[in-house]
Design a protein around this motif. Structure first.
Motif, PDB file in Angstrom:
ATOM      1  N   CYS A 165       8.628 -25.940 -31.356  1.00  0.00           N
ATOM      2  CA  CYS A 165       9.570 -24.976 -30.782  1.00  0.00           C
ATOM      3  C   CYS A 165      10.975 -25.145 -31.355  1.00  0.00           C
ATOM      4  N   GLU A 171      13.237 -27.430 -30.383  1.00  0.00           N
ATOM      5  CA  GLU A 171      14.188 -28.100 -29.492  1.00  0.00           C
ATOM      6  C   GLU A 171      14.290 -29.585 -29.849  1.00  0.00           C
ATOM      7  N   SER A 215      22.878 -28.615 -20.995  1.00  0.00           N
ATOM      8  CA  SER A 215      22.255 -29.048 -22.247  1.00  0.00           C
ATOM      9  C   SER A 215      22.199 -30.563 -22.282  1.00  0.00           C
ATOM     10  N   ASP A 274      16.737 -31.445 -24.845  1.00  0.00           N
ATOM     11  CA  ASP A 274      17.049 -30.058 -24.528  1.00  0.00           C
ATOM     12  C   ASP A 274      15.762 -29.299 -24.283  1.00  0.00           C
ATOM     13  N   TYR A 275      15.889 -28.146 -23.641  1.00  0.00           N
ATOM     14  CA  TYR A 275      14.795 -27.195 -23.554  1.00  0.00           C
ATOM     15  C   TYR A 275      15.378 -25.800 -23.700  1.00  0.00           C
ATOM     16  N   THR A 276      14.566 -24.867 -24.148  1.00  0.00           N
ATOM     17  CA  THR A 276      15.014 -23.490 -24.295  1.00  0.00           C
ATOM     18  C   THR A 276      15.297 -22.920 -22.910  1.00  0.00           C
ATOM     19  N   GLN A 323      15.347 -16.836 -22.086  1.00  0.00           N
ATOM     20  CA  GLN A 323      14.778 -16.857 -23.435  1.00  0.00           C
ATOM     21  C   GLN A 323      13.396 -17.527 -23.446  1.00  0.00           C
ATOM     22  N   ALA A 324      13.169 -18.461 -22.525  1.00  0.00           N
ATOM     23  CA  ALA A 324      11.855 -19.086 -22.371  1.00  0.00           C
ATOM     24  C   ALA A 324      11.407 -18.949 -20.921  1.00  0.00           C
ATOM     25  N   ILE A 380       9.102 -23.773 -20.617  1.00  0.00           N
ATOM     26  CA  ILE A 380      10.053 -24.872 -20.437  1.00  0.00           C
ATOM     27  C   ILE A 380       9.312 -26.138 -19.995  1.00  0.00           C
ATOM     28  N   GLN A 429       7.540 -27.610 -22.906  1.00  0.00           N
ATOM     29  CA  GLN A 429       8.458 -28.304 -23.802  1.00  0.00           C
ATOM     30  C   GLN A 429       8.781 -29.708 -23.296  1.00  0.00           C
TER      31      GLN A 429
END
Length: 290
Positions: free
Chosen positions: A56, A58, A85, A107-109, A113-114, A119, A122
Motif C-alpha cells: 500500500c 504506507e 500521523s 502510518d495508515y491511509t 481515502q481508505a 485501515i 494495514q
C-alpha cells in the motif's frame, strides 16, 4: 442486539463526540504537545524512518537505543481514523528506550481515502512486517506489544483479535500484550454518528472491524485504559471490552486515569512515573523482564 442500539440518535451523537469533551484551545495545545514531544523523540532515538511495510506504500518509524533482542511497542495513533500521523506519535519513545524497549510507529491511509477494513488490514500488515523482520530490527518477535489511542486503541485491539493471522503467516496470537487507550470496540454506534460520514460502514464492515465481536480463543495480557474525562460511549465500550476479555478467561486490567481527558491521557506515556506507563512497563516486564 447491537451495542447501544437502545439509544436514540441524539444520545449516540453526544456519547461518541470525544472532541466535545475539551475546549478548542485545549485541544490545539494537546496536539501541539504530541508534535513537540514527538520531534524531540525523533531527534534523539530515530533508528529507521519511513520504512515501507506493505505494498500500500504506507510507512513506519522505529525508535530506540539500537539494542538487540528487545521488546517492542507498536503505537497506533488516533484521530477518528481520519487525522494525525506517525509524526504526532513518537512521544513515548524516550521513556521506552530508557527501559530497553523499541518503539514502532506506523502510518495508515486516512479515511475516507481508505475504508476501515483497509485501515485495519494495514495495521495487521505493519505488525506482520515487524514480526517477520524482527531479527533484523533487533526485536524479539515473542515480545511485541500493541498500544493505541482512541481510533488507535480500536486498531490495537484489532491486532489482538482472532481469525485473521493466517493470512499474514502469523501465529494465532502474535502479540505479547495489548493496551488500547480510550478505544472503541463495537462499531455499530459509530455507524449511527458523525464518523459515518467519512467511514461509510456497512453491516459487514461493522462486524469485521469490531474487536468486541472477535475476542480470540488465545488471548494475550490486556490493559484497557481510559481517561477520567471521556465521552460516555467510549467509557461504556472500554468497560464492555474489558469484561468480554475477562469472560473469555484472558488476563485483563481495566484502569481509569484520573484528571486526564480523551486527548491528553496518552501523554502520560512520556514519563515512567505515571500509572499508565507503569501498567505498560509491568506488562512488558512480565513477558520476560526489562
Amino acid at each position: 442486539m447491537t451495542f447501544d442500539a437502545h439509544l436514540d440518535a441524539a444520545l449516540i451523537e453526544a456519547d461518541y463526540d470525544a472532541r466535545a469533551t475539551v475546549s478548542g484551545d485545549r485541544f490545539d495545545a494537546i496536539i501541539a504537545e504530541y508534535f513537540r514531544f514527538s520531534d524531540q523523540a525523533a531527534a534523539l532515538f530515530m533508528e529507521a524512518e519511513g520504512v515501507v511495510y506493505d505494498p500500500c506504500g504506507e510507512r513506519l518509524d522505529i525508535l530506540g537505543d539500537g539494542g538487540t533482542g528487545r521488546p517492542a511497542v507498536i503505537f497506533i495513533h488516533g484521530g477518528y481514523w481520519r487525522a494525525l500521523s506517525r509524526q504526532h506519535s513518537r512521544f513515548m519513545a524516550p521513556m521506552l528506550a530508557a527501559q530497553g524497549v523499541a518503539t514502532v510507529v506506523p502510518d495508515y491511509t486516512l479515511a475516507p481515502q481508505a475504508s476501515l477494513p483497509e485501515i485495519t488490514r494495514q495495521m495487521r500488515a505493519a505488525l506482520a512486517h515487524v514480526w517477520h523482520n524482527a531479527d533484523g530490527l533487533g526485536i524479539d518477535r515473542t515480545r511485541i506489544f500493541a498500544v493505541g489511542s482512541s481510533a488507535g486503541g480500536h486498531l490495537a485491539a484489532c491486532l489482538a483479535s482472532g481469525g485473521w493471522q493466517g493470512g499474514f503467516d502469523l501465529p494465532q496470537q502474535a502479540l505479547a500484550g495489548c493496551m488500547p487507550i480510550s478505544g472503541l470496540f463495537d462499531l455499530a454506534p459509530v455507524a449511527r454518528a458523525a464518523p459515518q460520514a467519512w467511514l461509510n460502514l456497512n453491516a459487514q464492515d461493522i462486524h469485521d472491524t469490531s474487536p468486541l465481536r472477535h475476542i480470540p480463543a488465545q488471548g494475550c495480557p490486556m490493559v484497557v485504559a481510559l481517561a477520567e474525562k471521556e465521552a460516555a460511549g467510549f467509557a461504556r465500550q472500554c468497560r464492555a471490552y474489558a469484561d468480554g476479555w475477562q469472560a473469555a478467561g484472558h488476563p485483563v486490567d481495566h484502569m481509569v486515569i484520573e484528571g486526564r481527558n480523551h486527548f491528553d491521557v496518552v501523554l502520560d506515556l512520556c514519563s515512567d512515573q505515571r500509572d499508565l506507563s507503569r501498567a505498560l512497563l509491568r506488562m512488558i516486564d512480565a513477558s520476560g523482564g526489562l
